[in-house]
Write a protein that holds these residues in place. Structure first.
Motif, mmCIF file in Angstrom:
data_model
loop_
_atom_site.group_PDB
_atom_site.id
_atom_site.type_symbol
_atom_site.label_atom_id
_atom_site.label_comp_id
_atom_site.label_asym_id
_atom_site.label_seq_id
_atom_site.Cartn_x
_atom_site.Cartn_y
_atom_site.Cartn_z
ATOM 1 N N LEU A 155 6.449 -0.643 -4.079
ATOM 2 C CA LEU A 155 5.934 -0.784 -5.441
ATOM 3 C C LEU A 155 4.505 -0.273 -5.551
ATOM 4 C CD1 LEU A 155 6.445 -1.774 -8.305
ATOM 5 C CD2 LEU A 155 5.620 -4.015 -7.594
ATOM 6 N N LEU A 156 3.674 -0.598 -4.581
ATOM 7 C CA LEU A 156 2.294 -0.105 -4.610
ATOM 8 C C LEU A 156 2.240 1.414 -4.477
ATOM 9 C CD1 LEU A 156 0.433 -2.821 -2.515
ATOM 10 C CD2 LEU A 156 0.335 -2.458 -4.993
ATOM 11 N N SER A 157 3.136 1.986 -3.686
ATOM 12 C CA SER A 157 3.197 3.451 -3.561
ATOM 13 C C SER A 157 3.568 4.090 -4.890
ATOM 14 C CB SER A 157 4.223 3.848 -2.505
ATOM 15 O OG SER A 157 3.874 3.325 -1.262
ATOM 16 N N ILE A 158 4.523 3.492 -5.567
ATOM 17 C CA ILE A 158 4.953 4.015 -6.867
ATOM 18 C C ILE A 158 3.822 3.910 -7.879
ATOM 19 C CG2 ILE A 158 6.501 3.585 -8.825
ATOM 20 C CD1 ILE A 158 8.595 2.752 -6.727
ATOM 21 N N LEU A 159 3.166 2.770 -7.917
ATOM 22 C CA LEU A 159 2.065 2.583 -8.874
ATOM 23 C C LEU A 159 0.919 3.546 -8.597
ATOM 24 C CD1 LEU A 159 2.047 -1.308 -9.188
ATOM 25 C CD2 LEU A 159 2.908 0.366 -10.834
ATOM 26 N N THR A 160 0.632 3.793 -7.323
ATOM 27 C CA THR A 160 -0.425 4.748 -6.976
ATOM 28 C C THR A 160 -0.054 6.156 -7.428
ATOM 29 O OG1 THR A 160 -1.053 3.408 -5.066
ATOM 30 C CG2 THR A 160 -1.785 5.696 -5.082
ATOM 31 N N ALA A 161 1.187 6.550 -7.167
ATOM 32 C CA ALA A 161 1.632 7.886 -7.592
ATOM 33 C C ALA A 161 1.588 8.020 -9.109
ATOM 34 C CB ALA A 161 3.042 8.146 -7.072
ATOM 35 N N GLN A 162 1.962 6.975 -9.816
ATOM 36 C CA GLN A 162 1.929 7.029 -11.276
ATOM 37 C C GLN A 162 0.491 7.083 -11.793
ATOM 38 O OE1 GLN A 162 4.267 3.830 -12.814
ATOM 39 N NE2 GLN A 162 6.173 4.915 -12.476
ATOM 40 N N ALA A 163 -0.410 6.356 -11.150
ATOM 41 C CA ALA A 163 -1.808 6.402 -11.571
ATOM 42 C C ALA A 163 -2.385 7.798 -11.379
ATOM 43 C CB ALA A 163 -2.631 5.370 -10.800
ATOM 44 N N LEU A 164 -2.068 8.425 -10.245
ATOM 45 C CA LEU A 164 -2.539 9.790 -10.011
ATOM 46 C C LEU A 164 -1.921 10.764 -11.005
ATOM 47 C CD1 LEU A 164 -2.482 9.899 -6.103
ATOM 48 C CD2 LEU A 164 -4.489 9.820 -7.597
ATOM 49 N N GLY A 165 -0.659 10.568 -11.313
ATOM 50 C CA GLY A 165 -0.012 11.419 -12.309
ATOM 51 C C GLY A 165 -0.574 11.213 -13.698
ATOM 52 N N ALA A 166 -0.959 9.983 -13.991
ATOM 53 C CA ALA A 166 -1.488 9.685 -15.320
ATOM 54 C C ALA A 166 -2.855 10.330 -15.557
ATOM 55 C CB ALA A 166 -1.586 8.178 -15.518
ATOM 56 N N ILE A 167 -3.656 10.463 -14.501
ATOM 57 C CA ILE A 167 -4.986 11.032 -14.694
ATOM 58 C C ILE A 167 -5.017 12.549 -14.519
ATOM 59 C CG2 ILE A 167 -6.173 8.910 -14.060
ATOM 60 C CD1 ILE A 167 -6.717 10.120 -11.313
ATOM 61 N N THR A 223 8.571 -2.487 3.045
ATOM 62 C CA THR A 223 8.765 -3.693 2.243
ATOM 63 C C THR A 223 8.730 -3.341 0.760
ATOM 64 O OG1 THR A 223 6.404 -4.183 2.145
ATOM 65 C CG2 THR A 223 7.629 -5.072 4.024
ATOM 66 N N PRO A 224 9.334 -4.155 -0.068
ATOM 67 C CA PRO A 224 9.319 -3.873 -1.507
ATOM 68 C C PRO A 224 7.910 -3.811 -2.096
ATOM 69 C CG PRO A 224 11.005 -5.487 -1.007
ATOM 70 C CD PRO A 224 10.226 -5.272 0.251
ATOM 71 N N VAL A 225 6.997 -4.603 -1.562
ATOM 72 C CA VAL A 225 5.622 -4.591 -2.091
ATOM 73 C C VAL A 225 4.955 -3.249 -1.795
ATOM 74 C CG1 VAL A 225 3.348 -5.675 -1.887
ATOM 75 C CG2 VAL A 225 5.403 -7.094 -1.902
ATOM 76 N N VAL A 226 5.144 -2.743 -0.576
ATOM 77 C CA VAL A 226 4.563 -1.441 -0.216
ATOM 78 C C VAL A 226 5.180 -0.339 -1.073
ATOM 79 C CG1 VAL A 226 4.330 0.248 1.647
ATOM 80 C CG2 VAL A 226 3.997 -2.174 2.123
#
Length: 92
Positions: free
Chosen positions: A7-19, A2-5
């Motif tokens: 989007l959440l996967s992308i946001l999680t990957a970006q958060a891990l990349g950001a830290i 689903t689009p929500v899943v």
């Protein structure tokens, strides 16, 4: 997926990349120390926005291609499974 899943996967990957440490972290840290906290936050926001735009465009492009070519989707699944098996054997 689903689009929500997605989007959440992308946001999680970006958060891990950001830290994680890397060139963007060094850039933001250097900007914060050399200039000001405000400039460091602006640099971090710019890096996050750029990553979000690139990731979204990549996701939309891959999804459009996979929707049109079903055998490519099956190929991605087979290659992904083969890669996971390879990693499992390497760990074993």
């Amino acid at each position: 997926m689903t689009p929500v899943v997605a989007l959440l996967s992308i946001l999680t990957a970006q958060a891990l990349g950001a830290i994680s440490l890397g060139p963007s972290f060094l850039f933001v840290s250097r900007t914060s120390v050399a200039l000001s906290r405000k400039d460091g936050l602006a640099a971090a926001a710019g890096m996050a926005l750029g990553a979000t735009i690139i990731t979204t465009l990549a996701l939309v492009g891959v999804r459009a291609i996979i929707a049109q070519v079903e055998w490519l989707y099956a190929g991605f699944k087979l290659l992904g499974g083969a890669y996971l098996l390879y990693l499992g054997f390497q760990l074993w």
